[in-house]
Design a protein around this motif. Structure first.
Motif, mmCIF file in Angstrom:
data_model
loop_
_atom_site.group_PDB
_atom_site.id
_atom_site.type_symbol
_atom_site.label_atom_id
_atom_site.label_comp_id
_atom_site.label_asym_id
_atom_site.label_seq_id
_atom_site.Cartn_x
_atom_site.Cartn_y
_atom_site.Cartn_z
ATOM 1 N N GLN A 143 0.850 -1.194 0.000
ATOM 2 C CA GLN A 143 0.000 0.000 0.000
ATOM 3 C C GLN A 143 0.883 1.239 0.000
ATOM 4 O OE1 GLN A 143 -2.830 0.444 3.218
ATOM 5 N NE2 GLN A 143 -3.960 2.058 2.150
ATOM 6 N N LEU A 144 0.930 1.918 -1.143
ATOM 7 C CA LEU A 144 1.783 3.088 -1.320
ATOM 8 C C LEU A 144 0.973 4.365 -1.157
ATOM 9 C CD1 LEU A 144 3.808 2.037 -4.516
ATOM 10 C CD2 LEU A 144 4.540 1.867 -2.120
ATOM 11 N N PRO A 145 1.636 5.493 -0.858
ATOM 12 C CA PRO A 145 0.932 6.786 -0.900
ATOM 13 C C PRO A 145 0.516 7.108 -2.331
ATOM 14 C CG PRO A 145 3.288 7.092 -0.524
ATOM 15 C CD PRO A 145 3.033 5.618 -0.407
ATOM 16 N N PHE A 146 -0.453 7.970 -2.478
ATOM 17 C CA PHE A 146 -1.039 8.213 -3.804
ATOM 18 C C PHE A 146 -0.006 8.737 -4.801
ATOM 19 C CE2 PHE A 146 -1.195 12.510 -2.205
ATOM 20 C CZ PHE A 146 -1.059 13.303 -3.327
ATOM 21 N N TRP A 147 0.927 9.592 -4.343
ATOM 22 C CA TRP A 147 1.892 10.180 -5.272
ATOM 23 C C TRP A 147 2.850 9.120 -5.803
ATOM 24 C CZ3 TRP A 147 6.899 9.559 -3.790
ATOM 25 C CH2 TRP A 147 7.150 9.357 -2.417
ATOM 26 N N ALA A 148 3.231 8.163 -4.962
ATOM 27 C CA ALA A 148 4.094 7.069 -5.431
ATOM 28 C C ALA A 148 3.323 6.168 -6.389
ATOM 29 C CB ALA A 148 4.621 6.275 -4.242
ATOM 30 N N GLY A 149 2.039 5.934 -6.067
ATOM 31 C CA GLY A 149 1.214 5.137 -6.968
ATOM 32 C C GLY A 149 1.077 5.790 -8.328
ATOM 33 N N ALA A 150 0.958 7.131 -8.361
ATOM 34 C CA ALA A 150 0.834 7.843 -9.639
ATOM 35 C C ALA A 150 2.111 7.716 -10.459
ATOM 36 C CB ALA A 150 0.508 9.312 -9.390
ATOM 37 N N ILE A 151 3.265 7.761 -9.802
ATOM 38 C CA ILE A 151 4.542 7.612 -10.520
ATOM 39 C C ILE A 151 4.646 6.228 -11.142
ATOM 40 C CG2 ILE A 151 7.045 7.490 -10.227
ATOM 41 C CD1 ILE A 151 6.766 9.671 -8.069
ATOM 42 N N PHE A 152 4.347 5.196 -10.348
ATOM 43 C CA PHE A 152 4.420 3.835 -10.875
ATOM 44 C C PHE A 152 3.341 3.592 -11.935
ATOM 45 C CE2 PHE A 152 6.871 2.957 -6.953
ATOM 46 C CZ PHE A 152 7.960 2.313 -7.535
ATOM 47 N N ALA A 153 2.189 4.226 -11.791
ATOM 48 C CA ALA A 153 1.141 4.105 -12.812
ATOM 49 C C ALA A 153 1.619 4.690 -14.133
ATOM 50 C CB ALA A 153 -0.130 4.807 -12.340
ATOM 51 N N ALA A 154 2.328 5.828 -14.072
ATOM 52 C CA ALA A 154 2.872 6.436 -15.288
ATOM 53 C C ALA A 154 3.900 5.505 -15.939
ATOM 54 C CB ALA A 154 3.513 7.784 -14.955
ATOM 55 N N LEU A 155 4.753 4.885 -15.119
ATOM 56 C CA LEU A 155 5.752 3.949 -15.664
ATOM 57 C C LEU A 155 5.083 2.719 -16.269
ATOM 58 C CD1 LEU A 155 8.446 4.128 -12.827
ATOM 59 C CD2 LEU A 155 8.571 5.144 -15.110
ATOM 60 N N TRP A 156 4.052 2.211 -15.602
ATOM 61 C CA TRP A 156 3.312 1.047 -16.104
ATOM 62 C C TRP A 156 2.684 1.351 -17.470
ATOM 63 C CZ3 TRP A 156 2.762 -3.955 -15.754
ATOM 64 C CH2 TRP A 156 1.553 -4.586 -16.062
ATOM 65 N N ALA A 157 2.061 2.514 -17.581
ATOM 66 C CA ALA A 157 1.458 2.902 -18.861
ATOM 67 C C ALA A 157 2.532 3.110 -19.916
ATOM 68 C CB ALA A 157 0.626 4.175 -18.681
ATOM 69 N N ALA A 158 3.678 3.683 -19.529
ATOM 70 C CA ALA A 158 4.765 3.911 -20.495
ATOM 71 C C ALA A 158 5.313 2.600 -21.043
ATOM 72 C CB ALA A 158 5.877 4.723 -19.834
ATOM 73 N N ILE A 159 5.416 1.593 -20.182
ATOM 74 C CA ILE A 159 5.912 0.281 -20.637
ATOM 75 C C ILE A 159 4.991 -0.293 -21.703
ATOM 76 C CG2 ILE A 159 6.245 -2.119 -19.917
ATOM 77 C CD1 ILE A 159 7.229 -0.991 -17.199
ATOM 78 N N TRP A 160 3.690 -0.236 -21.447
ATOM 79 C CA TRP A 160 2.749 -0.772 -22.431
ATOM 80 C C TRP A 160 2.683 0.099 -23.681
ATOM 81 C CZ3 TRP A 160 1.164 -5.509 -22.671
ATOM 82 C CH2 TRP A 160 1.177 -6.281 -21.501
ATOM 83 N N ALA A 161 2.881 1.401 -23.522
ATOM 84 C CA ALA A 161 2.944 2.275 -24.699
ATOM 85 C C ALA A 161 4.137 1.892 -25.576
ATOM 86 C CB ALA A 161 3.042 3.734 -24.271
ATOM 87 N N ALA A 162 5.255 1.544 -24.941
ATOM 88 C CA ALA A 162 6.438 1.131 -25.707
ATOM 89 C C ALA A 162 6.183 -0.189 -26.435
ATOM 90 C CB ALA A 162 7.639 1.002 -24.770
ATOM 91 N N LEU A 163 5.507 -1.109 -25.761
ATOM 92 C CA LEU A 163 5.237 -2.413 -26.384
ATOM 93 C C LEU A 163 4.258 -2.283 -27.548
ATOM 94 C CD1 LEU A 163 4.956 -4.631 -23.164
ATOM 95 C CD2 LEU A 163 6.861 -4.528 -24.782
ATOM 96 N N PHE A 164 3.157 -1.562 -27.319
ATOM 97 C CA PHE A 164 2.196 -1.353 -28.405
ATOM 98 C C PHE A 164 2.804 -0.486 -29.511
ATOM 99 C CE2 PHE A 164 -1.173 -2.318 -25.177
ATOM 100 C CZ PHE A 164 -1.814 -3.315 -25.889
ATOM 101 N N GLY A 165 3.504 0.555 -29.096
ATOM 102 C CA GLY A 165 4.037 1.495 -30.067
ATOM 103 C C GLY A 165 5.083 0.902 -30.981
ATOM 104 N N LYS A 166 5.801 -0.097 -30.500
ATOM 105 C CA LYS A 166 6.826 -0.748 -31.322
ATOM 106 C C LYS A 166 6.222 -1.279 -32.619
ATOM 107 C CE LYS A 166 11.242 -1.842 -30.988
ATOM 108 N NZ LYS A 166 12.238 -0.835 -31.293
ATOM 109 N N ILE A 167 4.956 -1.667 -32.548
ATOM 110 C CA ILE A 167 4.245 -2.176 -33.732
ATOM 111 C C ILE A 167 3.446 -1.067 -34.408
ATOM 112 C CG2 ILE A 167 2.514 -3.826 -34.538
ATOM 113 C CD1 ILE A 167 3.232 -5.536 -32.054
ATOM 114 N N LEU A 168 2.667 -0.335 -33.616
ATOM 115 C CA LEU A 168 1.730 0.627 -34.192
ATOM 116 C C LEU A 168 2.415 1.808 -34.858
ATOM 117 C CD1 LEU A 168 -1.037 0.802 -31.430
ATOM 118 C CD2 LEU A 168 -0.846 -0.752 -33.382
ATOM 119 N N MET A 169 3.584 2.224 -34.359
ATOM 120 C CA MET A 169 4.221 3.430 -34.881
ATOM 121 C C MET A 169 4.865 3.222 -36.252
ATOM 122 S SD MET A 169 3.331 5.741 -32.850
ATOM 123 C CE MET A 169 1.823 4.782 -32.685
ATOM 124 N N ARG A 170 4.845 1.993 -36.733
ATOM 125 C CA ARG A 170 5.282 1.758 -38.118
ATOM 126 C C ARG A 170 4.189 2.137 -39.106
ATOM 127 N NH1 ARG A 170 9.939 -1.106 -38.123
ATOM 128 N NH2 ARG A 170 10.514 -2.132 -36.155
#
Length: 345
Positions: A103-130
């Protein structure tokens, strides 16, 4: 053209936008009204999301219908990371044991949420950005549908279509204001970076950019990942603003609301992204008040339910007919420049 000189010339834009956001926060605090405070929090959340869209759409020229998927990833990541363990055991029994106990404080959760979304953006984007043009837009919508379908059916981890409750609610306005200002400065920093300049060159002159050695898919991927991270942060804070998440919260309504705000403000302008949110949010709130009814003396004035959407659509059409490139017409807010003196003055 050296990037530091670009930064010096354009730094006034994010500063002015930040001052506008600070003024809104101070207005909410001065009003002392909890409903108005929540309204301004909603404005800050939309600023984060629309600026996140601008980072990719504004610089690449590719319309994305899938970025709401990253808010979904961020919102549920915030739930997994910040909910009390007892609530997670009841509602989300499929979570790993280490995540169940965390159980993290909200600000730490927001940072990790941004990283989590960025990881999936990189995975999807590797294909879609072509892809480019309409093919890329359709592919991003397919990505959104995929994320929504998974989160709507993964019952042990996301509670499927049931509401996930117990997310700590943050009522104070300052975290949302700080996050909105951070999103504005991230967008500005990317726009003046070599990656941002190269991406806009590939958008405006694709043939010349390719001849100059610019790798357009790579530059689009960088913008896609950064925008995905900003959207993930916005999704996490969205979850903390209401304390509840469902997959449909981050689906079509959010997609078209944020896109319309970006288009009305001006897709190629950071200032347009922020002002589009402020203007349309003010209009939406005014129409909501009219639907609820305004009492003057012994008479209550109210507009029929549903007229809000019709009025909003008419206003958007009129703005786009008069200014097809949006309110800001792809220009930016800046300090007025002093008129150079002429010889003999």
């Amino acid at each position: 053209m050296a990037i530091p000189s670009v930064a010096r010339r354009t730094i006034s834009t994010p500063i002015i936008l930040a001052l506008i956001l600070v003024a809104l926060a101070l207005l909410a605090v001065a009003s002392g009204s909890r409903p108005f405070n929540q309204t301004i929090i909603d404005v800050f959340l939309r600023v984060i999301l629309v600026v996140g869209l601008y980072i990719f759409i504004g610089n690449s020229g590719v319309i994305s219908f899938g970025h709401a998927g990253f808010t979904c990833l961020g919102g549920y990541a915030a739930a997994w990371l910040t909910m009390p363990p007892m609530m997670k055991e009841t509602l989300l029994p499929g979570l790993p044991a280490w995540l169940m106990a965390l159980q993290l404080p909200f600000w730490a959760g927001a940072i990790f949420a941004a990283l989590w979304a960025a990881i999936w953006a990189a995975l999807f984007g590797k294909i879609l950005m072509r892809l480019s043009g309409i093919a890329a837009s359709i592919a991003t919508f397919a990505m959104l549908a995929m994320i929504n379908t998974i989160y709507s059916n993964w019952e042990s981890v996301t509670a499927a279509t049931s509401s996930v409750v117990g997310i700590p609610i943050i009522r104070t306005i300052w975290p949302y204001m700080i996050a909105a200002i951070l999103a504005v400065f991230i967008a500005w920093a990317h726009a003046i970076s070599r990656a941002g300049l190269a991406l806009r060159a590939a958008r405006d002159e694709p043939t010349a950019a390719a001849a100059s050695g610019i790798d357009a898919p790579r530059e689009r991927l960088i913008a896609f990942v950064i925008s995905g991270a900003v959207m993930g942060m916005g999704g996490a804070l969205f979850a903390h603003s209401i304390g509840v998440v469902t997959p449909d919260t981050f689906y079509l309504t959010l997609t078209f609301t944020t896109l319309s705000m970006l288009v009305v403000g001006g897709m190629g302008s950071l200032s347009g992204a922020v002002l589009g949110v402020v203007i349309l949010s003010s209009l939406i709130q005014g129409l909501r008040w009219l639907e609820a009814g305004i009492t003057v003396g012994t008479t209550t004035f109210a507009i029929p339910n549903g007229l809000q959407e019709i009025t909003l659509g008419v206003v958007m059409i009129l703005i786009l007919v008069r200014r097809p490139s949006g309110i800001m017409a792809n220009s930016e807010l800046s300090w007025p420049r002093a008129r150079p003196e002429k010889p003999g003055e």
